[in-house]
Design an enzyme around this catalytic site. Structure first.
Site, PDB file in Angstrom:
ATOM      1  N   HIS A   1      -2.546   1.244   6.904  1.00 20.59           N
ATOM      2  CA  HIS A   1      -2.926   1.157   5.492  1.00 20.59           C
ATOM      3  C   HIS A   1      -3.111   2.562   4.932  1.00 20.59           C
ATOM      4  O   HIS A   1      -3.540   3.477   5.635  1.00 20.59           O
ATOM      5  CB  HIS A   1      -4.226   0.363   5.331  1.00 20.59           C
ATOM      6  CG  HIS A   1      -4.532   0.033   3.899  1.00 20.59           C
ATOM      7  ND1 HIS A   1      -3.881  -0.969   3.203  1.00 20.59           N
ATOM      8  CD2 HIS A   1      -5.410   0.591   3.015  1.00 20.59           C
ATOM      9  CE1 HIS A   1      -4.353  -1.023   1.968  1.00 20.59           C
ATOM     10  NE2 HIS A   1      -5.274  -0.085   1.828  1.00 20.59           N
TER      11      HIS A   1
ATOM     12  N   CYS B   1       0.809  -1.221   0.000  1.00 18.78           N
ATOM     13  CA  CYS B   1       0.000   0.000   0.000  1.00 18.78           C
ATOM     14  C   CYS B   1       0.844   1.274   0.000  1.00 18.78           C
ATOM     15  O   CYS B   1       0.626   2.185  -0.806  1.00 18.78           O
ATOM     16  CB  CYS B   1      -0.983  -0.009   1.165  1.00 18.78           C
ATOM     17  SG  CYS B   1      -0.237   0.066   2.812  1.00 18.78           S
TER      18      CYS B   1
ATOM     19  N   HIS C   1      -5.873   1.832  -4.194  1.00 18.23           N
ATOM     20  CA  HIS C   1      -4.988   1.288  -3.162  1.00 18.23           C
ATOM     21  C   HIS C   1      -4.600  -0.144  -3.503  1.00 18.23           C
ATOM     22  O   HIS C   1      -5.215  -0.793  -4.358  1.00 18.23           O
ATOM     23  CB  HIS C   1      -5.642   1.362  -1.775  1.00 18.23           C
ATOM     24  CG  HIS C   1      -6.747   0.372  -1.551  1.00 18.23           C
ATOM     25  ND1 HIS C   1      -6.953  -0.260  -0.339  1.00 18.23           N
ATOM     26  CD2 HIS C   1      -7.725  -0.099  -2.382  1.00 18.23           C
ATOM     27  CE1 HIS C   1      -7.993  -1.072  -0.429  1.00 18.23           C
ATOM     28  NE2 HIS C   1      -8.485  -0.985  -1.648  1.00 18.23           N
TER      29      HIS C   1
END
Length: 375
Positions: free
Chosen positions: A338, A290, A350
Site C-alpha cells: 500500500h 493506491c 490515499h
C-alpha cells in the site's frame, strides 16, 4: 518352479481393521482442522461480528496485495504486447521489401529468357552492328551489378525475416505467460473481494453500520490540524501543522514546511481526487487504486512513476519517517502493498480499499514500511 505364496493374513481382524481406519480418518480430519485454523474459512457461519470484521480487513489487505501483483503483471503484459506488435510490423515491412526485390529479379530473369540466353561471344559474332552491341553489353554489365546487389538484398532480408520470426515467437510466448499471470492475479483479487462481500453480508444492519463507522474513524483525518497537543503523543498535531511524533523513536519534530514546486502540484492533484472511489487496477480519472493515485498525482507534476507499490518505493531517494516532507510517498505493510501521498502533519492522501473512497488519513493507521522522496 516358482513357489506360490498365499497373502499373509493381517494381524488385525475385520472389526479391528475398521476401527483403526476410523481412528486414522478422525486423526486426519482433526489435523486438517487445526492446520486450517490460521486461515479462516469465509463459509463458516459461527463467527462473531468482531471475527467477521477482522477477516474482512484481512481479505481486503490480501486483495490489495494481489492488486499490486496484477498491476505488475499487466505492465509486463502491455510491454510484451507492444514489443510483439513492433516486431510484427517490422516483419511486414521487410516482407514487402523482399517481395519488391523478388519481383525485380523475376523481371530480369524473364528478359533473359526472352533474349534466348545466348553466350555473349556468340551474340557479338552474329550482330551486324558490333559498336551497338558493345554499348548494350556495357549497360548489361551494369544491370548485372544491380542484379547482384538485388540478390544480396534478398538474402539479407531473408536472414532478417528468419531472425524476426524467431524473436516474435519468443515474445509471443512471453506475452502468453504474462497474460496467464494476469488472469491468475485477477482471479485472486476477485476471489478475495467476493469473500469479503459475502462476510459483510452476514452482519446485521446495525453491525454493518458499526463496522463502517469504525473504518471511517480509523481512516479519516482529524477535522483540524491546528490544535496544540502534548509533545510525544503518537499521531498528534502541533500548532505548526506537524506531527509531534512521526517516528515513534525520533521524539519531537520541527514544523513541516509547506510543499512547493512539483510536490505542491502532486498534492493539489491528489486533493482534487478526494471522494472518488477506490477501483482496483485503475489509474483514473474516475477511480484509482493506491499506486494508481500516486502515479497519477506525480504525473500531473511532470514526474513519471512506475506502476506498482513495490517499484515506486525505488523510484526516488529513501527517507526515514522522521524526515518526511509533503509530497513523499509513504509505504505500508511488510510486502510494500500500500502507498499514500504524504501531505504533512502526519497525514496522507490515499485510496484505502474497495468501498472506501480516496481520503485524507493518518499514516499511523497502517504498519509503516518506508518512504521515498520523488523530487
Amino acid at each position: 518352479m516358482a513357489a506360490h505364496r498365499k497373502p499373509r493374513p493381517s494381524s488385525l481382524g475385520r472389526p479391528a481393521a475398521r476401527t483403526a481406519a476410523t481412528l486414522a480418518l478422525a486423526s486426519a480430519a482433526t489435523a486438517t482442522l487445526f492446520e486450517g485454523a490460521g486461515h479462516a474459512d469465509p463459509a463458516r457461519p459461527d463467527r462473531t461480528p468482531a471475527q467477521v470484521r477482522a477477516e474482512v480487513d484481512r481479505l481486503y489487505q490480501e486483495a490489495e496485495a494481489a492488486t499490486e501483483r496484477y498491476n505488475g503483471a499487466k505492465e509486463k503484459a502491455d510491454a510484451a504486447r507492444t514489443s510483439f506488435d513492433e516486431l510484427r510490423d517490422e516483419a511486414a515491412r521487410r516482407t514487402e521489401r523482399l517481395n519488391t526485390a523478388r519481383r525485380s529479379l523475376g523481371a530480369v530473369a524473364a528478359a533473359q529468357y526472352r533474349s534466348g540466353g545466348l553466350d555473349p561471344a556468340v551474340q557479338l559474332a552474329l550482330t551486324s552492328d558490333p559498336d551497338q552491341y558493345l554499348e548494350r553489353a556495357a549497360l548489361a554489365e551494369k544491370a548485372g551489378d544491380r542484379q547482384a546487389a538485388t540478390v544480396t538484398a534478398v538474402r539479407r532480408e531473408l536472414a532478417a525475416l528468419a531472425q524476426l520470426r524467431a524473436e516474435s515467437a519468443g515474445r509471443l510466448t512471453a506475452l502468453r505467460d504474462h497474460e496467464a499471470e494476469l488472469r491468475r492475479q485477477k482471479a485472486t483479487v476477485l476471489g478475495k473481494l467476493t469473500a469479503a462481500r459475502e462476510l459483510l453480508a452476514r452482519l446485521t444492519a446495525e453491525e454493518r453500520a458499526r463496522y463502517e463507522a469504525a473504518v471511517a474513524a480509523r481512516t479519516t483525518a482529524p477535522a483540524t490540524t491546528t490544535a496544540t497537543a502534548r509533545p510525544g503523543t503518537p499521531g498528534t498535531v502541533t500548532a505548526g501543522g506537524s506531527t509531534a511524533r512521526a517516528d515513534r523513536a525520533s521524539g519531537d519534530r520541527a514544523p513541516v514546511a509547506a510543499p512547493a514546486g512539483r510536490a505542491s502540484a502532486a498534492i493539489s492533484f491528489a486533493r482534487a481526487q478526494l471522494g472518488k472511489p477506490y477501483v482496483w487496477g485503475a489509474t483514473g480519472p474516475s477511480g484509482y487504486d493506491c499506486s494508481g493515485l500516486t502515479q497519477a498525482a506525480w504525473r500531473a507534476a511532470g514526474v513519471s512513476l512506475p506502476r506498482t507499490t513495490y517499484t515506486q518505493i525505488n523510484a526516488g531517494r529513501r527517507v526515514s519517517r522522521s524526515e518526511l516532507a509533503p509530497g513523499d510517498l509513504v509505504f505500508f505493510y511488510s510486502g510494500i502493498s500500500h502507498v499514500g501521498l504524504y501531505i504533512g502533519g502526519g497525514q496522507m492522501i490515499h485510496a484505502p480499499r474497495p468501498g472506501a473512497p480516496i481520503r485524507i488519513a493518518p499514516i499511523d493507521e497502517m504498519p509503516f514500511a518506508g518512504a521515498t522522496r520523488v523530487a
